[in-house]
Write a protein that holds these residues in place. Structure first.
Motif, PDB file in Angstrom:
ATOM      1  N   ILE A 138      -3.205  -0.863   7.019  1.00  0.00           N
ATOM      2  CA  ILE A 138      -2.084  -1.260   6.821  1.00  0.00           C
ATOM      3  C   ILE A 138      -2.409  -1.632   5.465  1.00  0.00           C
ATOM      4  O   ILE A 138      -1.666  -0.969   4.067  1.00  0.00           O
ATOM      5  N   ALA A 141      -3.316   1.275   2.494  1.00  0.00           N
ATOM      6  CA  ALA A 141      -2.403   2.102   2.167  1.00  0.00           C
ATOM      7  C   ALA A 141      -1.343   0.840   1.039  1.00  0.00           C
ATOM      8  O   ALA A 141      -0.733   2.000   0.113  1.00  0.00           O
ATOM      9  N   GLY A 142      -1.444   0.095   1.312  1.00  0.00           N
ATOM     10  CA  GLY A 142      -0.201  -0.567   0.249  1.00  0.00           C
ATOM     11  C   GLY A 142      -1.256  -1.290  -1.320  1.00  0.00           C
ATOM     12  O   GLY A 142      -0.917  -1.084  -2.400  1.00  0.00           O
ATOM     13  N   ARG A 146      -0.368   4.152  -1.516  1.00  0.00           N
ATOM     14  CA  ARG A 146       0.029   5.471  -0.723  1.00  0.00           C
ATOM     15  C   ARG A 146       1.059   4.775  -0.291  1.00  0.00           C
ATOM     16  O   ARG A 146       2.198   5.558   0.389  1.00  0.00           O
ATOM     17  N   ALA A 147       1.684   3.709  -0.209  1.00  0.00           N
ATOM     18  CA  ALA A 147       3.011   3.103   1.054  1.00  0.00           C
ATOM     19  C   ALA A 147       3.407   1.491  -0.146  1.00  0.00           C
ATOM     20  O   ALA A 147       2.756   0.916  -0.639  1.00  0.00           O
ATOM     21  N   THR A 148       4.723   1.780   0.109  1.00  0.00           N
ATOM     22  CA  THR A 148       5.820   0.419  -1.439  1.00  0.00           C
ATOM     23  C   THR A 148       5.274  -0.786  -0.818  1.00  0.00           C
ATOM     24  O   THR A 148       4.785  -0.830   0.403  1.00  0.00           O
ATOM     25  N   ARG A 151       7.675  -1.090   2.074  1.00  0.00           N
ATOM     26  CA  ARG A 151       7.505  -0.068   4.128  1.00  0.00           C
ATOM     27  C   ARG A 151       5.710  -0.701   4.406  1.00  0.00           C
ATOM     28  O   ARG A 151       5.522  -0.910   5.187  1.00  0.00           O
ATOM     29  N   VAL A 152       4.831  -1.580   3.346  1.00  0.00           N
ATOM     30  CA  VAL A 152       3.830  -1.946   4.126  1.00  0.00           C
ATOM     31  C   VAL A 152       4.439  -3.190   4.985  1.00  0.00           C
ATOM     32  O   VAL A 152       4.091  -3.697   6.004  1.00  0.00           O
ATOM     33  N   ALA A 155       6.278  -2.056   8.284  1.00  0.00           N
ATOM     34  CA  ALA A 155       5.316  -2.076   9.361  1.00  0.00           C
ATOM     35  C   ALA A 155       3.773  -2.994   9.454  1.00  0.00           C
ATOM     36  O   ALA A 155       3.697  -3.086  10.184  1.00  0.00           O
ATOM     37  N   VAL A 244       3.622   5.392   7.434  1.00  0.00           N
ATOM     38  CA  VAL A 244       2.658   4.335   6.449  1.00  0.00           C
ATOM     39  C   VAL A 244       1.630   4.237   6.171  1.00  0.00           C
ATOM     40  O   VAL A 244       1.460   4.601   5.308  1.00  0.00           O
ATOM     41  N   HIS A 245       0.284   3.769   6.643  1.00  0.00           N
ATOM     42  CA  HIS A 245      -0.875   4.112   6.459  1.00  0.00           C
ATOM     43  C   HIS A 245      -1.035   5.251   6.445  1.00  0.00           C
ATOM     44  O   HIS A 245      -2.710   5.997   5.845  1.00  0.00           O
ATOM     45  N   GLY A 246      -1.024   6.775   6.734  1.00  0.00           N
ATOM     46  CA  GLY A 246      -1.230   8.015   6.710  1.00  0.00           C
ATOM     47  C   GLY A 246      -2.684   8.374   7.651  1.00  0.00           C
ATOM     48  O   GLY A 246      -2.980   8.353   8.159  1.00  0.00           O
TER      49      GLY A 246
END
Length: 246
Positions: A138, A141-142, A146-148, A151-152, A155, A244-246
């Motif tokens: 997570i 991704a932040g 890759r994640a706003t 969204r982080v 998650a 979220v983390h893909g």
């Protein structure tokens, strides 16, 4: 690999030809074609002295080879490749080659649920926990954009909810989508290339549902709930985290 890990990967890549030659000589195998798809390891078909094919995997330190070795030993060739040889200190694994080995993109939820039931054995000692692995994913991704931030934050909150009432931990595959799910003549389905950890097995189900954002996630979700009897909200939270983390 350099883009993913950074400059530290260059030394490992420079030493890779010598390492490959060393392991081929030690395990008496002849190198064949390289298998694609790996970012943190060299994976190559090899031929053994008896004429059979196997797979040589030379994993970088960032690929957690010790954890993969532990998980393959725990599964003991049941519904994962049989581990033929291993040297954790060198990041080297010689494993059974799965045949015919096509990606099982059309596997049903029922078939996947049966496979997960066999994979989710008691976890070997020393594996990282699923919670810590997911928290890192997570955060990455932040930081990668890759994640706003919103969204982080969601998650992280969902992960805290899941931590509050955890089931008994099992051996979690950790990277369970159709890239690592192969058709096997002997087993039906076979899971490869784990990023093994210990925790809630529903994470693997959520990973399969997400399927690298392939269409049909809602249908896969409903089919997996029907096949496993999973708690809908728990599985939904895991699905959201994986998205979220893909």
């Amino acid at each position: 690999m350099v883009r993913f890990v950074g400059g530290a990967a260059r030394g490992w890549l420079d030493a890779l030809p010598e390492l490959e030659a060393e392991m081929c000589e030690r395990w008496q195998v002849s190198p064949g074609d390289e298998l694609g798809g790996g970012t943190l390891a060299l994976v190559r078909v090899v031929r053994r002295d008896d004429g059979s094919e196997a797979v040589l995997k030379l994993a970088s330190p960032w690929d957690r080879p010790s954890d993969e070795i532990s998980s393959l030993r725990a599964w003991d060739g049941g519904h994962a490749p049989l581990l033929l040889e291993a040297d954790a200190s060198r990041g080297a694994l010689l494993i059974e080659r799965i045949a015919p080995g096509m990606r099982a993109v059309d596997a049903t939820a029922e078939d996947v649920a049966r496979l997960l039931d066999r994979l989710h054995v008691p976890p070997p000692r020393g594996l990282p926990t699923l919670d810590e692995v997911v928290a890192r994913r997570i955060d990455r991704a932040g930081s990668d954009g890759r994640a706003t931030p919103q969204r982080v934050a969601w998650a992280r909150s969902a992960l805290e909810r899941l931590r509050a009432d955890p089931p008994a931990p099992v051996l979690v595959h950790g990277d369970f989508d159709d890239r690592n799910l192969l058709a096997c003549a002997r087993r039906g389905l076979c899971a490869i290339d784990p990023l093994a950890c210990a925790g809630d097995g529903a994470y693997d189900a959520a990973y399969w549902i997400h399927a690298n954002r392939r269409p049909g996630r809602r249908a896969r979700f409903e089919a997996m709930v029907a096949a496993t009897g999973s708690d809908r909200q728990r599985l939904r939270d895991w699905c959201g985290i994986v998205a979220v983390h893909g």
